[in-house]
Design a protein around this motif. Structure first.
Motif, PDB file in Angstrom:
ATOM      1  N   HIS A  31       0.832  -1.206   0.000  1.00  0.00           N
ATOM      2  CA  HIS A  31       0.000   0.000   0.000  1.00  0.00           C
ATOM      3  C   HIS A  31       0.868   1.259   0.000  1.00  0.00           C
ATOM      4  O   HIS A  31       0.556   2.232  -0.696  1.00  0.00           O
ATOM      5  N   LYS A  68     -10.252  -6.951   4.201  1.00  0.00           N
ATOM      6  CA  LYS A  68     -11.230  -6.364   5.125  1.00  0.00           C
ATOM      7  C   LYS A  68     -11.671  -7.391   6.167  1.00  0.00           C
ATOM      8  O   LYS A  68     -11.845  -7.056   7.347  1.00  0.00           O
ATOM      9  N   ILE A  71      -8.823  -7.796   8.664  1.00  0.00           N
ATOM     10  CA  ILE A  71      -8.755  -6.672   9.616  1.00  0.00           C
ATOM     11  C   ILE A  71      -9.782  -6.858  10.726  1.00  0.00           C
ATOM     12  O   ILE A  71      -9.476  -6.708  11.918  1.00  0.00           O
ATOM     13  N   LEU A 116      -6.244   3.005  15.325  1.00  0.00           N
ATOM     14  CA  LEU A 116      -6.060   2.532  13.952  1.00  0.00           C
ATOM     15  C   LEU A 116      -7.385   2.075  13.339  1.00  0.00           C
ATOM     16  O   LEU A 116      -7.650   2.347  12.168  1.00  0.00           O
ATOM     17  N   ILE A 120      -9.015   3.540  10.023  1.00  0.00           N
ATOM     18  CA  ILE A 120      -9.287   2.710   8.846  1.00  0.00           C
ATOM     19  C   ILE A 120     -10.705   2.949   8.337  1.00  0.00           C
ATOM     20  O   ILE A 120     -10.933   3.048   7.128  1.00  0.00           O
ATOM     21  N   HIS A 123     -10.714   6.290   6.663  1.00  0.00           N
ATOM     22  CA  HIS A 123      -9.925   6.179   5.430  1.00  0.00           C
ATOM     23  C   HIS A 123     -10.733   5.480   4.333  1.00  0.00           C
ATOM     24  O   HIS A 123     -10.725   5.914   3.170  1.00  0.00           O
ATOM     25  N   LEU A 124     -11.432   4.418   4.683  1.00  0.00           N
ATOM     26  CA  LEU A 124     -12.245   3.696   3.706  1.00  0.00           C
ATOM     27  C   LEU A 124     -13.387   4.556   3.186  1.00  0.00           C
ATOM     28  O   LEU A 124     -13.701   4.536   1.991  1.00  0.00           O
ATOM     29  N   TYR A 168      -4.273  11.907  10.131  1.00  0.00           N
ATOM     30  CA  TYR A 168      -3.478  10.903   9.420  1.00  0.00           C
ATOM     31  C   TYR A 168      -2.147  10.683  10.118  1.00  0.00           C
ATOM     32  O   TYR A 168      -1.714   9.535  10.315  1.00  0.00           O
TER      33      TYR A 168
END
Length: 227
Positions: A31, A68, A71, A116, A120, A123-124, A168
């Protein structure tokens, strides 16, 4: 013992967290390599080409959905382990043993993991959700057969806001602590520790996953903000 029963044991859960952790470590490397293309001065051609490939390749999409699930599984089992460890030690120590029983990193894993997980989700929504379901403008590049969704512009539009840059960077600090302890714990769980290799494993865990990768991710929004 059945596999389902094994993974309900403490050892089974540790192996599951370690295995999913190693998978996620490999993901952040890939990534980061893709995201660093945001810093290329090519009007987004490299990054948008990369994003289009990742977004439409069937194998990549299969892996992405698997990611996903990994995670969620990693977070769920890690939470289970945290609560089971606390339940096994219901009475607090009269004196905090500190580093005598665990490192500072291990005692902060739940907090860092929570930060985190929230990041996430944000972010998604901001990027993956917009790329697949949002209304994003397209851009045509010489040598590219068809117009590409301009995720490059979307990234620059998000990171022109200082708040998102700060969020971020904080998330990358959490990632650093999480990876340092997580990589070390996974190596211990799978019995990879050996006096011949401990130095190398420590270097990889601290300087590659704990320092280089989070800094690489954090540099991107900072550079975009000041660009």
């Amino acid at each position: 013992m059945k596999w389902s029963q094994f993974f309900n044991t403490s050892i089974g859960k540790k192996l599951l967290v370690g295995a999913t952790g190693f998978f996620l470590c490999s993901f952040v490397l890939v990534h980061l390599a893709g995201n660093l293309q945001l810093l290329k001065d090519d009007d987004g051609k490299a990054f948008n080409t990369y994003a289009a490939f990742m977004g439409h390749n069937s194998l990549i999409q299969f892996i992405a959905w698997g990611l996903k699930i990994v995670i969620l599984l990693h977070a769920y089992v890690a939470i289970q382990l945290t609560f089971s460890n606390r339940a096994a030690r219901p009475v607090k120590y009269a004196v905090n043993p500190g580093n005598q029983t665990s490192s500072w990193f291990s005692r902060q894993m739940a907090i860092m993991g929570s930060i985190l997980f929230i990041f996430i989700v944000i972010h998604l929504v901001q990027f993956w959700g917009q790329f697949h379901y949002g209304q994003i403008s397209t851009k045509t590049y010489e040598g590219v057969a068809e117009p590409l969704k301009d995720l490059y512009w979307l990234s620059y539009d998000v990171f022109k806001h200082g708040l998102f840059v700060v969020i971020y960077v904080i998330a990358m600090i959490a990632l650093s602590f999480h990876l340092i302890h997580g990589f070390k714990s996974a190596c211990q769980t799978f019995g990879l520790n050996h006096k011949k290799y401990n130095g190398l494993l420590s270097f990889i865990g601290i300087w590659v996953f704990g320092v280089a990768i989070p800094i690489g991710f954090a540099i991107i929004p900072v550079v975009i903000y000041f660009k």
